[in-house]
Design an enzyme around this catalytic site. Structure first.
Site, PDB file in Angstrom:
ATOM      1  CB  ALA A  65      65.336  32.311  45.881  1.00 31.88           C
ATOM      2  N   GLY A 110      60.717  34.093  43.386  1.00 30.70           N
ATOM      3  CA  GLY A 110      60.034  33.214  44.330  1.00 30.70           C
ATOM      4  C   GLY A 110      58.964  33.921  45.143  1.00 30.70           C
ATOM      5  CD  GLU A 113      58.534  30.561  41.294  1.00 25.69           C
ATOM      6  OE1 GLU A 113      58.545  29.746  40.351  1.00 25.69           O
ATOM      7  OE2 GLU A 113      59.452  30.656  42.122  1.00 25.69           O
ATOM      8  CD  GLU A 133      62.582  33.587  38.637  1.00 26.07           C
ATOM      9  OE1 GLU A 133      62.060  33.293  39.718  1.00 26.07           O
ATOM     10  OE2 GLU A 133      62.097  34.411  37.831  1.00 26.07           O
TER      11      GLU A 133
END
Length: 259
Positions: A65, A110, A113, A133
């Site tokens: 991200a 992300g 993900e 993260e």
């Protein structure tokens, strides 16, 4: 519709979607919103029967991200972004057409993900996968803690999530995160080949298959069997079912129309 960060090419009933956001094809609010809108368009497009998602360049699928967008958000702002993310990823996961992630390079946070939302994943041999993260003082917020454990089991999932360290494409293959590893030069060709094979299948049956698998994986067995039976009945009621069975009896290739 014009897109700032997405490039789409449609050929042989396959939509190739490239995330083009330099550097690293990182995810931000605009990318999430564009992905949601594009999935809606592709689902309604009868000329598209399968989708490939990849990243621009050779270094990254999606390198996480865009932290610059997130660092100064307050709690409410982050809640709003998390909801936008969830809607976008769920839309990819549940679109009624098969989705292949062609992972070229880094799939971080992300990006991993997003790849997990695809039905199938093909990786280049230089790809890396990670959930970093924990090293930023947060946890995955786009479904990573939940989707990864369904693929690799709790033990391996916790190792990936707790340490936040990258793993290679080969290790990802061993853990069932990816379905196939190829050289980077062959990645898109392989993904398109798979997608074109899927695009030749009966569209309604494919939609019902995906519905049965995705929905059934989140409920108890008896409920899942009911979902499967209902999806089967829906596929059986189509003209394509009759065409498929007739083609088998007549020893010819079926011509599926999606009806």
């Amino acid at each position: 519709m014009d897109y700032q960060y997405l490039v789409t090419e449609i050929e042989n009933k396959v939509a190739l979607v490239t995330i083009n956001h330099d550097p690293g094809n990182k995810l931000n609010t605009q990318v999430y919103l564009e992905l949601t809108r594009l999935m809606n368009e592709l689902e309604a497009n009868e000329n598209v029967r399968a989708i490939v998602i990849t990243g621009a360049g050779r270094e990254a699928f999606v390198a996480g991200a865009e932290i610059e967008e997130m660092v100064d958000l307050d709690t409410v702002g982050m809640m709003n972004l998390t909801q936008i993310t969830r809607v976008s990823f769920s839309r990819i996961e549940n679109i009624n057409k098969p989705v292949i992630a062609a992972v070229n390079g880094e799939a971080r946070g992300g990006g991993l993900e997003l790849a997990l939302c695809a039905d199938l994943r093909i990786a280049s041999d230089n790809a890396q996968f990670s959930f970093p993260e924990i090293n930023l003082g947060v946890i995955p917020g786009g479904g990573g803690t939940q989707r990864i454990q369904k693929l690799v089991g709790l033990g391996a999932a916790k190792e990936l999530l707790y340490f936040g360290e990258p793993i290679s494409a080969e290790r990802a293959y061993q853990l069932n995160i990816v379905n196939k590893v190829v050289s980077q030069d062959k990645l898109l060709a392989t993904a398109k080949e798979w997608a074109e094979k899927l695009a030749q299948k009966a569209p309604v049956a494919m939609r019902q298959m995906k519905l049965a698998v995705n929905t059934g994986s989140n409920v108890d067995l008896e409920t899942a069997l009911t979902i499967e039976a209902t999806a089967y009945d829906g596929a059986f009621a189509t003209q394509d079912r009759r065409e498929g069975m007739s083609a088998r009896l007549e020893n010819r290739k079926p011509n599926y129309t999606g009806k």
